[in-house]
Design an enzyme around this catalytic site. Structure first.
Site, PDB file in Angstrom:
ATOM      1  N   LYS A 166       0.845  -1.213   0.000  1.00 54.26           N
ATOM      2  CA  LYS A 166       0.000   0.000   0.000  1.00 54.26           C
ATOM      3  C   LYS A 166       0.871   1.250   0.000  1.00 54.26           C
ATOM      4  O   LYS A 166       0.584   2.229  -0.704  1.00 54.26           O
ATOM      5  CB  LYS A 166      -0.933  -0.028   1.216  1.00 54.26           C
ATOM      6  CG  LYS A 166      -1.695   1.258   1.503  1.00 54.26           C
ATOM      7  CD  LYS A 166      -2.742   1.563   0.445  1.00 54.26           C
ATOM      8  CE  LYS A 166      -3.228   2.992   0.486  1.00 54.26           C
ATOM      9  NZ  LYS A 166      -4.214   3.320   1.440  1.00 54.26           N
ATOM     10  N   LYS A 234       0.325  11.595   6.247  1.00 51.79           N
ATOM     11  CA  LYS A 234       0.649  10.476   7.146  1.00 51.79           C
ATOM     12  C   LYS A 234       1.256   9.315   6.354  1.00 51.79           C
ATOM     13  O   LYS A 234       2.259   8.732   6.734  1.00 51.79           O
ATOM     14  CB  LYS A 234      -0.634  10.045   7.857  1.00 51.79           C
ATOM     15  CG  LYS A 234      -0.473   8.858   8.755  1.00 51.79           C
ATOM     16  CD  LYS A 234      -1.447   7.714   8.604  1.00 51.79           C
ATOM     17  CE  LYS A 234      -2.502   7.677   7.602  1.00 51.79           C
ATOM     18  NZ  LYS A 234      -3.131   6.408   7.320  1.00 51.79           N
TER      19      LYS A 234
HETATM   20  P1  NA7 Z   1     -11.096   9.628   8.850  1.00 53.51           P
HETATM   21  O1  NA7 Z   1     -12.322  10.047   8.124  1.00 53.51           O
HETATM   22  O2  NA7 Z   1     -10.144  10.657   9.352  1.00 53.51           O
HETATM   23  O3  NA7 Z   1     -11.570   8.728  10.085  1.00 53.51           O
HETATM   24  C1  NA7 Z   1     -10.645   8.263  11.027  1.00 53.51           C
HETATM   25  C2  NA7 Z   1     -11.314   7.307  11.977  1.00 53.51           C
HETATM   26  O4  NA7 Z   1     -10.330   6.873  12.943  1.00 53.51           O
HETATM   27  C3  NA7 Z   1     -12.457   7.946  12.777  1.00 53.51           C
HETATM   28  O5  NA7 Z   1     -13.447   6.964  12.997  1.00 53.51           O
HETATM   29  C4  NA7 Z   1     -11.749   8.330  14.072  1.00 53.51           C
HETATM   30  O6  NA7 Z   1     -12.617   8.430  15.159  1.00 53.51           O
HETATM   31  C5  NA7 Z   1     -10.828   7.146  14.240  1.00 53.51           C
HETATM   32  N1  NA7 Z   1      -9.727   7.403  15.168  1.00 53.51           N
HETATM   33  C6  NA7 Z   1      -8.752   8.345  15.050  1.00 53.51           C
HETATM   34  N2  NA7 Z   1      -7.895   8.270  16.092  1.00 53.51           N
HETATM   35  C7  NA7 Z   1      -8.347   7.263  16.876  1.00 53.51           C
HETATM   36  C8  NA7 Z   1      -7.894   6.704  18.085  1.00 53.51           C
HETATM   37  N3  NA7 Z   1      -6.794   7.154  18.712  1.00 53.51           N
HETATM   38  N4  NA7 Z   1      -8.593   5.677  18.614  1.00 53.51           N
HETATM   39  C9  NA7 Z   1      -9.688   5.204  17.974  1.00 53.51           C
HETATM   40  N5  NA7 Z   1     -10.193   5.695  16.833  1.00 53.51           N
HETATM   41  C10 NA7 Z   1      -9.508   6.708  16.286  1.00 53.51           C
HETATM   42  O7  NA7 Z   1     -10.221   8.602   8.015  1.00 53.51           O
HETATM   43  P2  NA7 Z   1     -10.662   7.695   6.766  1.00 53.51           P
HETATM   44  O8  NA7 Z   1     -11.910   6.973   7.088  1.00 53.51           O
HETATM   45  O9  NA7 Z   1     -10.601   8.498   5.516  1.00 53.51           O
HETATM   46  O10 NA7 Z   1      -9.429   6.671   6.704  1.00 53.51           O
HETATM   47  C11 NA7 Z   1      -9.294   5.609   7.617  1.00 53.51           C
HETATM   48  C12 NA7 Z   1      -8.025   4.848   7.283  1.00 53.51           C
HETATM   49  O11 NA7 Z   1      -8.102   4.305   5.952  1.00 53.51           O
HETATM   50  C13 NA7 Z   1      -6.763   5.700   7.289  1.00 53.51           C
HETATM   51  O12 NA7 Z   1      -5.671   4.945   7.771  1.00 53.51           O
HETATM   52  C14 NA7 Z   1      -6.562   6.044   5.820  1.00 53.51           C
HETATM   53  O13 NA7 Z   1      -5.216   6.370   5.538  1.00 53.51           O
HETATM   54  C15 NA7 Z   1      -7.066   4.827   5.108  1.00 53.51           C
HETATM   55  P3  NA7 Z   1     -13.324   9.872  15.541  1.00 53.51           P
HETATM   56  O14 NA7 Z   1     -14.577   9.932  14.733  1.00 53.51           O
HETATM   57  O15 NA7 Z   1     -12.319  10.955  15.164  1.00 53.51           O
HETATM   58  O16 NA7 Z   1     -13.532   9.761  16.984  1.00 53.51           O
END
Ligand code: NA7
Length: 293
Positions: A166, A234
């Site tokens: 990836k 990232k």
């Molecule tokens: P988004 O729309 O930025 O969503 C990120 C998700 O990750 C969201 O549900 C966040 O929850 C969650 N999140 C972020 N930090 C944490 C921690 N520390 N613990 C638990 N959950 C967390 O990203 P995408 O959906 O566009 O992408 C997801 C992945 O797929 C990413 O790696 C991309 O590079 C590919 P929140 O709603 O902020 O509480």
């Protein structure tokens, strides 16, 4: 299948929704409460969501987030059962992925890294492509789930290799888009409209999936996030770290990383990564104009 889906961001929410539509029994969890998926049960912690699940599927931001979801308070590890498969569709570090899998080895669970290519639109349409690492039989068992949310999957080898592949993919996307953005900026400064140049690009060998996908957004100056700049940044950093671990030099990507850094300083981190063109335009003192702009 009984699926726990953890992380309802831009990608996770439509994926969970497509799993529900395919007839699976889905329980969702999101760090920030209030995000729901029609037809899915809502859990208040990763441990609660994972209890009794056959597959635990994650789509969260980064390596730290995956670690927290798995091993933090009320994390998935509190609800592991033999035969469970953990699938990670977040894009994170390949070496951290192998460490997480090692920590869970011996608990009778399979760990499959399945980062995806294709952004918001593909997640909504169920046309994602999964780049997968993990035990062959475990990956085979996930086939119906990949079919419910994507159009194809490719197995790269054992756990961690999906993430490695990836990063190799996103390296190319970042560099191809940078080339496109620099070309439009220079052409504009030299007096050639983007709208005039674009058909030449599309008729020539320069044409690419990245240009096909991004050009309409750039021409409309619609930088709403399909793939946010902060997440591409990232991935670029992850790629440079992975390259450093194996002593590979990536000079073009190092330069592009600086552009993402400066675009972030300009406040563009939550826009689509296509907004990096704004930085080039600022330096050149031009604005790339679309057909109807
Ligand atoms: P988004 O729309 O930025 O969503 C990120 C998700 O990750 C969201 O549900 C966040 O929850 C969650 N999140 C972020 N930090 C944490 C921690 N520390 N613990 C638990 N959950 C967390 O990203 P995408 O959906 O566009 O992408 C997801 C992945 O797929 C990413 O790696 C991309 O590079 C590919 P929140 O709603 O902020 O509480």
């Amino acid at each position: 299948m009984r699926i726990a889906f953890l992380g309802l961001g831009i990608m996770g929410r439509p994926m969970a929704s497509n799993l529900v539509k395919a007839g699976h029994e889905v329980t969702v969890w999101n760090r920030t409460a209030g995000k729901e998926v029609e037809g899915a049960r809502v859990a208040t912690s990763p441990a609660e969501a994972a209890r009794g699940a056959e597959v635990v599927w994650m789509a969260v931001s980064d390596t730290k987030a995956v670690e927290t979801v798995l091993f933090g308070a009320q994390g998935v590890q509190e609800s592991l059962t033999a035969g469970m498969t953990i699938v990670d569709s977040s894009t994170i570090s390949p070496s951290a992925t192998r460490k997480f899998a090692d920590r869970l080895r011996g608990r009778g669970v399979q760990y499959v890294d399945a980062p995806m290519t294709g952004s918001k639109v593909a997640a909504e349409n169920g046309t994602l492509i999964f780049i997968v690492g993990g035990d062959e039989a475990a990956v085979e068992g996930l086939k119906p789930l990949f079919a419910a949310v994507g159009k194809q999957f490719f197995r790269m080898g054992e756990t961690g290799k999906g993430q490695a592949a990836k990063l190799a993919m996103n390296l190319q996307i970042a560099l191809i888009y940078e080339g496109f953005a620099e070309a439009l900026t220079l052409a504009t400064k030299l007096g050639v409209d983007a709208a005039t140049l674009l058909p030449v690009i599309q008729a020539s060998m320069v044409r690419s999936g990245v240009v096909d996908y991004k050009a309409p957004f750039v021409m409309k100056r619609d930088f709403s996030p399909n793939f946010p700049l902060r997440l591409m940044h990232k991935d670029i950093r992850l790629t440079l770290e992975a390259a450093k671990e194996v002593r590979v030099k990536l000079p073009a990507l190092e330069t592009v990383e600086e552009i993402y850094e400066m675009a972030t300083e300009d406040g563009h981190q939550d826009l689509d990564y296509a907004a990096t063109i704004a930085l080039l335009e600022k330096w050149a003192g031009v604005e790339v104009k679309g057909a109807s702009a």
